[in-house]
Motif scaffolding. Structure first.
Motif, PDB file in Angstrom:
ATOM      1  N   SER A 152       0.797  -1.227   0.000  1.00 56.90           N
ATOM      2  CA  SER A 152       0.000   0.000   0.000  1.00 56.90           C
ATOM      3  C   SER A 152       0.827   1.274   0.000  1.00 56.90           C
ATOM      4  CB  SER A 152      -0.934   0.004   1.218  1.00 56.90           C
ATOM      5  OG  SER A 152      -1.787  -1.117   1.203  1.00 56.90           O
ATOM      6  N   ASN A 153       2.115   1.174   0.384  1.00 56.40           N
ATOM      7  CA  ASN A 153       3.015   2.334   0.426  1.00 56.40           C
ATOM      8  C   ASN A 153       2.475   3.445   1.326  1.00 56.40           C
ATOM      9  OD1 ASN A 153       5.514   3.479  -0.383  1.00 56.40           O
ATOM     10  ND2 ASN A 153       4.464   4.863  -1.788  1.00 56.40           N
ATOM     11  N   ASP A 154       1.830   3.065   2.439  1.00 60.27           N
ATOM     12  CA  ASP A 154       1.256   4.078   3.318  1.00 60.27           C
ATOM     13  C   ASP A 154       1.898   4.114   4.701  1.00 60.27           C
ATOM     14  OD1 ASP A 154       0.305   1.711   4.324  1.00 60.27           O
ATOM     15  OD2 ASP A 154      -1.820   2.199   4.140  1.00 60.27           O
ATOM     16  N   SER A 155       2.739   3.138   5.028  1.00 64.44           N
ATOM     17  CA  SER A 155       3.360   3.105   6.346  1.00 64.44           C
ATOM     18  C   SER A 155       4.408   4.202   6.472  1.00 64.44           C
ATOM     19  CB  SER A 155       4.004   1.732   6.568  1.00 64.44           C
ATOM     20  OG  SER A 155       4.681   1.691   7.796  1.00 64.44           O
ATOM     21  N   GLU A 156       4.242   5.059   7.491  1.00 64.10           N
ATOM     22  CA  GLU A 156       5.171   6.173   7.704  1.00 64.10           C
ATOM     23  C   GLU A 156       5.276   7.032   6.442  1.00 64.10           C
ATOM     24  OE1 GLU A 156       6.762   6.578  10.864  1.00 64.10           O
ATOM     25  OE2 GLU A 156       5.230   5.081  11.293  1.00 64.10           O
ATOM     26  N   ASN A 157       4.143   7.322   5.836  1.00 66.27           N
ATOM     27  CA  ASN A 157       4.152   8.060   4.583  1.00 66.27           C
ATOM     28  C   ASN A 157       3.020   9.084   4.565  1.00 66.27           C
ATOM     29  OD1 ASN A 157       5.092   8.690   1.997  1.00 66.27           O
ATOM     30  ND2 ASN A 157       5.263   6.543   1.414  1.00 66.27           N
ATOM     31  N   ILE A 158       3.082   9.987   3.598  1.00 68.02           N
ATOM     32  CA  ILE A 158       2.043  10.993   3.443  1.00 68.02           C
ATOM     33  C   ILE A 158       0.954  10.447   2.517  1.00 68.02           C
ATOM     34  CG2 ILE A 158       3.581  12.932   3.872  1.00 68.02           C
ATOM     35  CD1 ILE A 158       3.848  13.334   0.880  1.00 68.02           C
ATOM     36  N   PRO A 159      -0.275  10.945   2.630  1.00 67.12           N
ATOM     37  CA  PRO A 159      -1.377  10.384   1.837  1.00 67.12           C
ATOM     38  C   PRO A 159      -1.131  10.413   0.334  1.00 67.12           C
ATOM     39  CG  PRO A 159      -2.239  11.807   3.553  1.00 67.12           C
ATOM     40  CD  PRO A 159      -0.753  11.983   3.571  1.00 67.12           C
ATOM     41  N   GLU A 160      -0.402  11.419  -0.142  1.00 67.59           N
ATOM     42  CA  GLU A 160      -0.161  11.538  -1.574  1.00 67.59           C
ATOM     43  C   GLU A 160       0.665  10.379  -2.128  1.00 67.59           C
ATOM     44  OE1 GLU A 160       0.159  13.913   0.616  1.00 67.59           O
ATOM     45  OE2 GLU A 160      -1.273  15.450  -0.016  1.00 67.59           O
ATOM     46  N   ASN A 161       1.388   9.697  -1.261  1.00 67.61           N
ATOM     47  CA  ASN A 161       2.215   8.572  -1.710  1.00 67.61           C
ATOM     48  C   ASN A 161       1.526   7.229  -1.588  1.00 67.61           C
ATOM     49  OD1 ASN A 161       4.469  10.057  -2.480  1.00 67.61           O
ATOM     50  ND2 ASN A 161       5.361  10.037  -0.424  1.00 67.61           N
ATOM     51  N   ALA A 162       0.413   7.171  -0.864  1.00 60.35           N
ATOM     52  CA  ALA A 162      -0.299   5.905  -0.681  1.00 60.35           C
ATOM     53  C   ALA A 162      -1.014   5.508  -1.969  1.00 60.35           C
ATOM     54  CB  ALA A 162      -1.297   6.035   0.464  1.00 60.35           C
ATOM     55  N   PHE A 163      -0.974   4.231  -2.285  1.00 64.44           N
ATOM     56  CA  PHE A 163      -1.652   3.738  -3.490  1.00 64.44           C
ATOM     57  C   PHE A 163      -3.164   3.878  -3.347  1.00 64.44           C
ATOM     58  CE2 PHE A 163       1.652   0.508  -5.314  1.00 64.44           C
ATOM     59  CZ  PHE A 163       2.555   1.553  -5.461  1.00 64.44           C
ATOM     60  N   THR A 164      -3.799   4.299  -4.418  1.00 67.35           N
ATOM     61  CA  THR A 164      -5.250   4.439  -4.473  1.00 67.35           C
ATOM     62  C   THR A 164      -5.840   3.324  -5.337  1.00 67.35           C
ATOM     63  OG1 THR A 164      -5.191   5.824  -6.452  1.00 67.35           O
ATOM     64  CG2 THR A 164      -5.008   6.945  -4.310  1.00 67.35           C
ATOM     65  N   SER A 165      -7.176   3.265  -5.370  1.00 67.81           N
ATOM     66  CA  SER A 165      -7.838   2.300  -6.247  1.00 67.81           C
ATOM     67  C   SER A 165      -7.443   2.530  -7.705  1.00 67.81           C
ATOM     68  CB  SER A 165      -9.357   2.408  -6.094  1.00 67.81           C
ATOM     69  OG  SER A 165      -9.761   2.059  -4.790  1.00 67.81           O
ATOM     70  N   ALA A 166      -7.285   3.797  -8.073  1.00 71.00           N
ATOM     71  CA  ALA A 166      -6.885   4.113  -9.449  1.00 71.00           C
ATOM     72  C   ALA A 166      -5.481   3.599  -9.745  1.00 71.00           C
ATOM     73  CB  ALA A 166      -6.960   5.622  -9.679  1.00 71.00           C
ATOM     74  N   ASP A 167      -4.588   3.714  -8.775  1.00 71.08           N
ATOM     75  CA  ASP A 167      -3.228   3.183  -8.958  1.00 71.08           C
ATOM     76  C   ASP A 167      -3.262   1.674  -9.165  1.00 71.08           C
ATOM     77  OD1 ASP A 167      -1.876   5.668  -8.611  1.00 71.08           O
ATOM     78  OD2 ASP A 167      -2.148   5.489  -6.447  1.00 71.08           O
ATOM     79  N   TRP A 168      -4.074   0.979  -8.368  1.00 71.47           N
ATOM     80  CA  TRP A 168      -4.170  -0.469  -8.497  1.00 71.47           C
ATOM     81  C   TRP A 168      -4.818  -0.883  -9.807  1.00 71.47           C
ATOM     82  CZ3 TRP A 168      -1.232  -3.719  -6.350  1.00 71.47           C
ATOM     83  CH2 TRP A 168      -0.679  -3.455  -5.094  1.00 71.47           C
ATOM     84  N   SER A 169      -5.767  -0.083 -10.265  1.00 74.00           N
ATOM     85  CA  SER A 169      -6.354  -0.362 -11.577  1.00 74.00           C
ATOM     86  C   SER A 169      -5.296  -0.285 -12.659  1.00 74.00           C
ATOM     87  CB  SER A 169      -7.484   0.639 -11.868  1.00 74.00           C
ATOM     88  OG  SER A 169      -8.596   0.405 -11.035  1.00 74.00           O
ATOM     89  N   GLU A 170      -4.467   0.746 -12.582  1.00 73.07           N
ATOM     90  CA  GLU A 170      -3.406   0.947 -13.581  1.00 73.07           C
ATOM     91  C   GLU A 170      -2.345  -0.145 -13.491  1.00 73.07           C
ATOM     92  OE1 GLU A 170       0.278   4.080 -14.357  1.00 73.07           O
ATOM     93  OE2 GLU A 170      -1.435   4.704 -13.130  1.00 73.07           O
ATOM     94  N   LEU A 171      -1.974  -0.536 -12.269  1.00 73.90           N
ATOM     95  CA  LEU A 171      -0.911  -1.514 -12.085  1.00 73.90           C
ATOM     96  C   LEU A 171      -1.311  -2.901 -12.575  1.00 73.90           C
ATOM     97  CD1 LEU A 171       0.432  -0.580  -8.541  1.00 73.90           C
ATOM     98  CD2 LEU A 171       1.819  -0.720 -10.615  1.00 73.90           C
ATOM     99  N   PHE A 172      -2.572  -3.303 -12.264  1.00 78.68           N
ATOM    100  CA  PHE A 172      -2.898  -4.682 -12.590  1.00 78.68           C
ATOM    101  C   PHE A 172      -4.377  -4.971 -12.840  1.00 78.68           C
ATOM    102  CE2 PHE A 172      -3.783  -9.136 -11.302  1.00 78.68           C
ATOM    103  CZ  PHE A 172      -3.096  -9.771 -12.329  1.00 78.68           C
ATOM    104  N   PHE A 173      -5.273  -4.400 -12.057  1.00 79.78           N
ATOM    105  CA  PHE A 173      -6.647  -4.889 -12.054  1.00 79.78           C
ATOM    106  C   PHE A 173      -7.426  -4.564 -13.318  1.00 79.78           C
ATOM    107  CE2 PHE A 173      -6.016  -4.766  -7.285  1.00 79.78           C
ATOM    108  CZ  PHE A 173      -5.809  -6.136  -7.195  1.00 79.78           C
ATOM    109  N   ASP A 174      -7.122  -3.458 -13.993  1.00 76.76           N
ATOM    110  CA  ASP A 174      -7.744  -3.222 -15.303  1.00 76.76           C
ATOM    111  C   ASP A 174      -7.320  -4.309 -16.291  1.00 76.76           C
ATOM    112  OD1 ASP A 174      -9.150  -1.012 -14.520  1.00 76.76           O
ATOM    113  OD2 ASP A 174      -7.815   0.461 -15.467  1.00 76.76           O
ATOM    114  N   TYR A 175      -6.044  -4.660 -16.236  1.00 75.25           N
ATOM    115  CA  TYR A 175      -5.521  -5.729 -17.099  1.00 75.25           C
ATOM    116  C   TYR A 175      -6.220  -7.050 -16.775  1.00 75.25           C
ATOM    117  CZ  TYR A 175      -2.255  -9.250 -18.880  1.00 75.25           C
ATOM    118  OH  TYR A 175      -1.702 -10.332 -19.510  1.00 75.25           O
ATOM    119  N   ALA A 176      -6.323  -7.383 -15.490  1.00 71.97           N
ATOM    120  CA  ALA A 176      -6.933  -8.650 -15.087  1.00 71.97           C
ATOM    121  C   ALA A 176      -8.409  -8.709 -15.470  1.00 71.97           C
ATOM    122  CB  ALA A 176      -6.769  -8.852 -13.584  1.00 71.97           C
TER     123      ALA A 176
END
Length: 388
Positions: free
Chosen positions: A125-149
């Motif tokens: 998720s890239n959210d541990s000890e991080n700012i919200p702008e760096n945390a993965f969103t649903s849109a990021d996951w769609s782009e990374l893999f789930f739209d493809y799947a």
């Protein structure tokens, strides 16, 4: 010229196939009758690759070797299942860097001939000890893999209340009447800040299913009303079991309540409301009672989990729960900076699951090391099977 590790992998494949293939089709008997001979469901299962923890090159090599086995095995696998933690970004990693690391992993698994089912892990998720702008969103996951799947394999997702596409989804293996349901156990509110400006409800130390996901799980993913034959088996996969989130009432009660109601073909209702953050509100109404009088009703096969980096299995709420150790030589004692030795945690490892839908058995076969990253364990070979 083949390397020493190539030869190790060749020997592991021979050993795995010798054990596994007699169970993959028909029955492991000398004489096979027409009643014995039927096709079983077969899956490759691995998790916790953590490809960027130490040595990305060798860790990604391990992932590619898993995919090469799945693609080149003597039988066609019905799916490859992964329960998360492809990457391990820590402490203020920019989103662009975390996405680069994740892209390397998903580029490797997109070579899969069988549908590849992925569940998000706490490190992903890239959210541990991080700012919200760096945390993965649903849109990021769609782009990374789930739209493809969705396009490649036909996974079924949900359009969420905010208009985004869900990370939770399911895949139907029609010929075996098996549905793989992939849940997102890190489904939390990453918009709230702590006093340092970091994500407050980050995913590292707890897991959570939102009310929106639980309603989808109860009323869509576990709904088989449109199936002519109702005796479908369900494999649940997610990264870590829901536990006390530390800030709010957790979703464990509702999740297990839904599972119990489905298993017993009953109704279930739950309402857990939070005054300070309504993201964590849970209000679920599920009704499986119309399956009660059906002799061959929908049922659970098992849950497949990661996170713990151990080979183990138990029964929770009457459901088989199976964990697998980390697949990569990059985690803890499996440090890819040292030579990968067979039979130790430095060696690549994954499982093959054979689901006997006629006798209702789960058989597990291991490629590679039988040791967990804690240095315990042994040969993972369960030919007699777990009953479900």
């Amino acid at each position: 010229m083949k390397t020493y590790y190539d030869l190790v992998c060749d020997m592991e494949e021979i050993s795995l196939n010798k054990r596994f293939l007699p169970y993959s089709v028909g029955t492991p008997k000398t004489t096979v009758t027409s009643n014995d001979h039927y096709e079983r469901a077969n899956f490759v299962y691995f998790c916790d690759s953590h490809v960027d923890l130490f040595n990305a090159e060798e860790s990604l090599d391990n992932v590619r070797r898993i995919m090469a086995y799945a693609n080149g095995a003597p039988i066609a696998f019905d799916a490859v299942i992964n329960s998360g933690d492809a990457i391990t970004p820590r402490n203020m990693v920019p989103k662009s860097e975390a996405k680069r690391r994740a892209t390397e992993f998903f580029d490797a698994v997109k070579d899969s001939k069988a549908p590849f089912v992925y569940s998000i892990g706490n490190h992903d998720s890239n959210d541990s000890e991080n700012i919200p702008e760096n945390a993965f969103t649903s849109a990021d996951w769609s782009e990374l893999f789930f739209d493809y799947a969705e396009k490649q394999y036909g996974i079924v997702r949900q359009t969420k209340s905010d208009g985004s596409r869900s990370t939770w989804h399911y895949l139907d293996i029609e010929k075996h009447k098996i549905r793989i349901i992939s849940l997102d156990a890190l489904d939390t509110d990453r918009s709230v800040l702590d006093d340092r400006g970091f994500v407050k409800y980050f995913s590292k130390y707890g897991s959570h299913f939102s009310g929106e996901q639980l309603n989808w799980f109860a009323n869509i993913a576990l709904n088989f009303d449109d199936k002519e034959e109702k005796d479908w088996g369900v494999i649940l996969t997610f990264h870590m079991f829901p536990e006390d989130f530390g800030y709010h009432l957790d979703s464990n009660e509702a999740f297990l309540g839904i599972c119990s109601a489905f298993k017993e073909a009953k109704k279930y209702s739950c309402e857990l409301l939070q005054e300070d953050n309504h993201f964590f509100d849970i209000k679920v109404d599920a009704d499986f009672s119309h399956y009660a009088d059906i002799p061959q009703k929908p049922h659970f096969i098992c849950m497949l989990l990661g996170h713990d980096h151990e080979d183990k299995n138990t029964v929770i709420g009457g459901i088989n729960v199976i964990w697998s150790l980390n697949s990569s030589a990059s985690s803890l004692y499996g440090d890819a900076r040292v030579m990968r030795y067979p039979g130790t945690a430095t060696q690549n490892a994954f499982d093959v699951l054979n689901i006997d839908t006629k006798c209702r058995k789960i058989r597990i076969f291991r490629y590679g090391a039988g040791l967990s990253c804690y240095g315990v364990g042994g040969d993972r070979f369960l030919p007699d099977g777990l009953d479900y």
